[in-house]
Design a protein around this motif. Structure first.
Motif, PDB file in Angstrom:
ATOM      1  N   CYS A   1     -43.166 -91.017 -22.692  1.00  3.87           N
ATOM      2  CA  CYS A   1     -43.158 -92.454 -22.468  1.00  3.87           C
ATOM      3  C   CYS A   1     -43.047 -92.713 -20.967  1.00  3.87           C
ATOM      4  O   CYS A   1     -42.024 -92.400 -20.363  1.00  3.87           O
ATOM      5  CB  CYS A   1     -42.011 -93.129 -23.212  1.00  3.87           C
ATOM      6  SG  CYS A   1     -41.983 -94.919 -22.950  1.00  3.87           S
TER       7      CYS A   1
ATOM      8  N   LYS B   1     -42.908 -98.990 -26.425  1.00  4.18           N
ATOM      9  CA  LYS B   1     -44.224 -98.957 -25.774  1.00  4.18           C
ATOM     10  C   LYS B   1     -44.999 -97.712 -26.214  1.00  4.18           C
ATOM     11  O   LYS B   1     -44.447 -96.772 -26.762  1.00  4.18           O
ATOM     12  CB  LYS B   1     -44.066 -99.007 -24.263  1.00  4.18           C
ATOM     13  CG  LYS B   1     -43.416-100.317 -23.824  1.00  4.18           C
ATOM     14  CD  LYS B   1     -43.541-100.537 -22.363  1.00  4.18           C
ATOM     15  CE  LYS B   1     -42.942-101.912 -22.059  1.00  4.18           C
ATOM     16  NZ  LYS B   1     -42.781-102.137 -20.662  1.00  4.18           N
ATOM     17  N   GLU B   2     -46.299 -97.734 -25.950  1.00  2.00           N
ATOM     18  CA  GLU B   2     -47.177 -96.623 -26.336  1.00  2.00           C
ATOM     19  C   GLU B   2     -46.833 -95.371 -25.520  1.00  2.00           C
ATOM     20  O   GLU B   2     -46.583 -95.445 -24.318  1.00  2.00           O
ATOM     21  CB  GLU B   2     -48.633 -97.005 -26.106  1.00  2.00           C
ATOM     22  CG  GLU B   2     -49.629 -96.009 -26.638  1.00  2.00           C
ATOM     23  CD  GLU B   2     -49.630 -95.878 -28.154  1.00  2.00           C
ATOM     24  OE1 GLU B   2     -49.907 -94.769 -28.634  1.00  2.00           O
ATOM     25  OE2 GLU B   2     -49.359 -96.879 -28.858  1.00  2.00           O
ATOM     26  N   MET B   3     -46.831 -94.207 -26.191  1.00  2.00           N
ATOM     27  CA  MET B   3     -46.541 -92.932 -25.541  1.00  2.00           C
ATOM     28  C   MET B   3     -47.836 -92.131 -25.375  1.00  2.00           C
ATOM     29  O   MET B   3     -48.796 -92.339 -26.108  1.00  2.00           O
ATOM     30  CB  MET B   3     -45.550 -92.133 -26.375  1.00  2.00           C
ATOM     31  CG  MET B   3     -44.231 -92.841 -26.601  1.00  2.00           C
ATOM     32  SD  MET B   3     -43.073 -91.862 -27.565  1.00  2.00           S
ATOM     33  CE  MET B   3     -42.394 -90.821 -26.275  1.00  2.00           C
TER      34      MET B   3
ATOM     35  N   CYS C   1     -42.962 -95.433 -28.724  1.00  2.00           N
ATOM     36  CA  CYS C   1     -41.668 -94.913 -28.274  1.00  2.00           C
ATOM     37  C   CYS C   1     -40.536 -95.518 -29.102  1.00  2.00           C
ATOM     38  O   CYS C   1     -40.434 -96.739 -29.210  1.00  2.00           O
ATOM     39  CB  CYS C   1     -41.467 -95.241 -26.797  1.00  2.00           C
ATOM     40  SG  CYS C   1     -39.882 -94.684 -26.145  1.00  2.00           S
TER      41      CYS C   1
ATOM     42  N   SER D   1     -42.845 -95.558 -19.558  1.00  2.00           N
ATOM     43  CA  SER D   1     -41.944 -96.685 -19.330  1.00  2.00           C
ATOM     44  C   SER D   1     -40.478 -96.270 -19.192  1.00  2.00           C
ATOM     45  O   SER D   1     -39.785 -96.720 -18.287  1.00  2.00           O
ATOM     46  CB  SER D   1     -42.090 -97.700 -20.466  1.00  2.00           C
ATOM     47  OG  SER D   1     -41.189 -98.757 -20.309  1.00  2.00           O
TER      48      SER D   1
END
Length: 83
Positions: free
Chosen positions: A69, A8-10, A3, A71
């Motif tokens: 995402c 963070k990982e998407m 992201c 998050s």
């Protein structure tokens, strides 16, 4: 994909438009054209058409390469323009 907002990982996925009758096009504009309001918005230039849409009732249009995402609740799309 990472992201660009929070790092963070998407999750890879896609966008589906469906249901009502839609005509028109999805167009990306540079920030100065995007920010225009009111009558000035009619004079947008330098846009890149992502897709022309002509979808009948109960039809659907799919766009792949959209990442979500969890998050920060953002969606990032990678689309090919129709120039």
């Amino acid at each position: 994909m990472i992201c660009p907002i929070c790092g963070k990982e998407m999750t890879k996925g896609g966008i589906v438009l469906r249901g009502k009758r839609i005509f028109g096009e999805f167009t990306w504009y540079p920030q100065d054209a995007f920010d225009k309001k009111g009558l000035k918005a009619w004079d947008r230039s330098n846009g890149k058409v992502i897709v022309d849409v002509d979808m009948s009732l109960m039809g659907e249009k799919k766009f792949d390469n959209a990442y979500f995402c969890e998050s920060c609740s953002k969606i990032v799309g990678i689309f090919t323009t129709n120039i």
